[in-house]
Design a protein around this motif. Structure first.
Motif, mmCIF file in Angstrom:
data_model
loop_
_atom_site.group_PDB
_atom_site.id
_atom_site.type_symbol
_atom_site.label_atom_id
_atom_site.label_comp_id
_atom_site.label_asym_id
_atom_site.label_seq_id
_atom_site.Cartn_x
_atom_site.Cartn_y
_atom_site.Cartn_z
ATOM 1 N N ASP A 102 -18.638 10.883 31.349
ATOM 2 C CA ASP A 102 -19.625 12.221 31.633
ATOM 3 C C ASP A 102 -20.822 12.492 31.300
ATOM 4 O O ASP A 102 -21.808 12.988 31.968
ATOM 5 N N LEU A 103 -21.249 11.806 30.187
ATOM 6 C CA LEU A 103 -22.692 11.901 29.770
ATOM 7 C C LEU A 103 -23.601 11.389 31.014
ATOM 8 O O LEU A 103 -24.544 11.876 31.329
ATOM 9 N N VAL B 14 -28.328 16.962 18.346
ATOM 10 C CA VAL B 14 -26.818 17.622 18.515
ATOM 11 C C VAL B 14 -26.296 17.309 17.281
ATOM 12 O O VAL B 14 -26.107 15.997 16.774
ATOM 13 N N LEU C 130 -30.746 9.167 24.715
ATOM 14 C CA LEU C 130 -30.000 9.534 23.539
ATOM 15 C C LEU C 130 -29.745 8.557 22.795
ATOM 16 O O LEU C 130 -29.537 7.300 23.357
ATOM 17 N N ILE D 73 -27.635 12.229 18.425
ATOM 18 C CA ILE D 73 -26.483 12.849 18.210
ATOM 19 C C ILE D 73 -26.104 12.543 16.983
ATOM 20 O O ILE D 73 -25.760 11.059 16.613
ATOM 21 N N TYR E 216 -14.751 6.885 14.988
ATOM 22 C CA TYR E 216 -13.955 7.544 15.870
ATOM 23 C C TYR E 216 -15.046 8.552 16.866
ATOM 24 O O TYR E 216 -14.823 8.410 18.392
ATOM 25 N N LEU E 217 -15.687 9.414 16.244
ATOM 26 C CA LEU E 217 -16.271 10.287 17.173
ATOM 27 C C LEU E 217 -17.262 9.864 17.874
ATOM 28 O O LEU E 217 -17.590 9.992 19.030
ATOM 29 N N CYS F 102 -17.811 6.778 18.680
ATOM 30 C CA CYS F 102 -17.329 5.807 19.671
ATOM 31 C C CYS F 102 -16.671 6.694 20.957
ATOM 32 O O CYS F 102 -17.124 6.480 22.196
ATOM 33 N N ALA F 103 -16.116 7.971 20.653
ATOM 34 C CA ALA F 103 -15.701 8.611 21.645
ATOM 35 C C ALA F 103 -16.719 9.147 22.744
ATOM 36 O O ALA F 103 -16.804 8.942 23.765
ATOM 37 N N LEU F 104 -18.083 9.479 22.100
ATOM 38 C CA LEU F 104 -19.137 9.574 22.849
ATOM 39 C C LEU F 104 -19.852 8.702 23.499
ATOM 40 O O LEU F 104 -20.091 8.776 24.763
ATOM 41 N N PHE G 252 -27.529 11.782 30.839
ATOM 42 C CA PHE G 252 -27.609 11.605 29.542
ATOM 43 C C PHE G 252 -27.501 10.228 29.653
ATOM 44 O O PHE G 252 -26.451 9.581 29.666
ATOM 45 N N ARG H 38 -19.721 22.143 16.356
ATOM 46 C CA ARG H 38 -18.941 21.378 15.439
ATOM 47 C C ARG H 38 -17.569 22.287 15.527
ATOM 48 O O ARG H 38 -17.414 23.371 15.906
ATOM 49 N N ILE H 39 -16.484 21.242 15.656
ATOM 50 C CA ILE H 39 -15.434 21.596 15.906
ATOM 51 C C ILE H 39 -14.805 22.705 14.955
ATOM 52 O O ILE H 39 -13.963 23.486 15.219
ATOM 53 N N LEU I 194 -18.191 6.061 24.842
ATOM 54 C CA LEU I 194 -17.290 5.713 25.774
ATOM 55 C C LEU I 194 -17.238 6.910 26.787
ATOM 56 O O LEU I 194 -16.290 6.511 27.770
ATOM 57 N N LEU J 190 -23.017 17.260 14.828
ATOM 58 C CA LEU J 190 -21.607 17.343 15.044
ATOM 59 C C LEU J 190 -20.919 17.519 13.558
ATOM 60 O O LEU J 190 -19.788 17.694 13.377
#
Lengths: 214, 214
Positions: B105-106, B176, B88, B152, B95-96, B98-100, B111, B195-196, B102, B178
DNA sequence: TAGATTGTTAATCGATTAACAATC
DNA sequence: TAGATTGTTAATCGATTAACAATC
């Protein structure tokens, strides 16, 4: 046209944000009307479904023209965002928590961020937009003092359940869980999972089976 | 017990991550077996639903004991994460994004993040974990060079459609999203919205109608 | 007017739940 | 053995789609 307070079936509730985002595009393009067929094609639904869905809202379509985009946006926002602001707190001031805290969309949809919390002394006290990161020990006071309804969990998976417990104890009524764990909470507290990893898995599955999804 | 490659109904696919996260908890607590009833109670389902769901997987339960948690975790991971890694790219290095990037879990779920892109010269070239932020002009080359399947979208709403177009052009198979916009893409490309804000709206609605949800 | 589109009722489809024989 | 639990079939429930009279 039914009362806006009837209870909508969940599949409908989950489609409403999609109508809303599409209708905003239409408005931006200065289109005053949209038909059920137009919405259906854009969103990958049938026109029947669209008419059924919209019949739940306080809105009347017009023969031969369809629905007024301005009014449609209005009633969708009212249904989705409610009339009064929803107060929320964010727990976790990592990249994800900060992304949310700095995300202007929330305020625009009447979600008011009342605090951001972390238990890491290295980030407590730092400034995130207009908020200063607070220690977890102040969570309860803020929730009760400001009448916060919603908690967003933006901490690593291993810490999520403990955070959930504290939110519940503080008297929160609903949780958006961004961590990839299953949370156990009392029945009176609503939980919506919103996890990118789960979305990736759903997507990978859709791709594997050659099959568009949303 | 059916072949693992039969096509699962979508409601089932969306429940699988919830089984998986719960089963991991059980394993952590050293529980070797779990019954359909146990799973149902933890996840707010009926035991019938659980048995129906699990009957789609390559797994046999045992009378009087239930399902072996070790095996259950195994088949759920196989079904959800597949056998080969999914490559991917992340578009948007805020921020978003970078959060992904780092987010460990992926990788743990096969992934593999092959790149992070942005069009802001101020962030291009900066390091995010092991990745360096690349300009959008290199997107296509990376996607095609590395056989990336998934994109993403972690950019502001107003830029999302353009990013989607570029991902499609680059030959991506799934997105995906967001961002809080509706994306138009060709039918062959699968889109999953995550989407949050939409989750918050769903939650607010659930709270309003006094009604737990997941 | 003729044609397009709504709102709604009825038909279909699919998912969830109940029930129970088989089994350990 | 007796009792608990699976796997599966049948029944129910609910959501989606089709159809069409009303209407602009």
């Amino acid at each position: 046209m039914k009362s806006a307070l009837s209870i909508l079936p969940n599949p409908v509730v989950r489609r409403l944000p999609r109508y809303l985002t599409h209708v905003r595009e239409l408005r931006r393009a200065d289109l005053a009307w949209v038909s059920s067929r137009g919405l259906a094609e854009a969103l990958g639904l049938t026109s029947s479904t669209v008419r059924q869905d919209l019949s739940h809202l306080s809105l009347a379509g017009v023969s031969k023209r369809g629905y007024e985009t301005r009014r449609l946006e209005e009633v969708l926002r009212e249904e989705l965002d409610g009339r009064k602001a929803h107060r929320l707190v964010i727990v976790g001031a990592g990249y994800l928590g900060c992304a949310l805290a700095l995300h202007g969309d929330l305020a625009e949809h009447r979600f008011e961020t009342c605090g951001i919390f972390d238990n890491d002394v290295a980030v407590i006290g730092t400034q995130v937009g207009k908020l200063r990161v607070k220690p977890m020990s102040l969570l309860r006071g803020v929730v009760q003092g400001k009448g916060v309804e919603i908690g967003i969990i933006a901490v690593p998976a291993h810490a999520a359940q403990e955070v959930a417990d504290r939110l519940v104890l503080a008297g929160i009524r609903g949780i958006v869980n961004l961590a990839y764990v299953h949370l156990r909470v009392p029945r009176r507290v609503a939980v919506v999972d919103s996890r990118i990893l789960a979305s990736l898995q759903e997507l990978a599955y859709a791709i594997k089976t050659r099959h568009g999804a949303t």
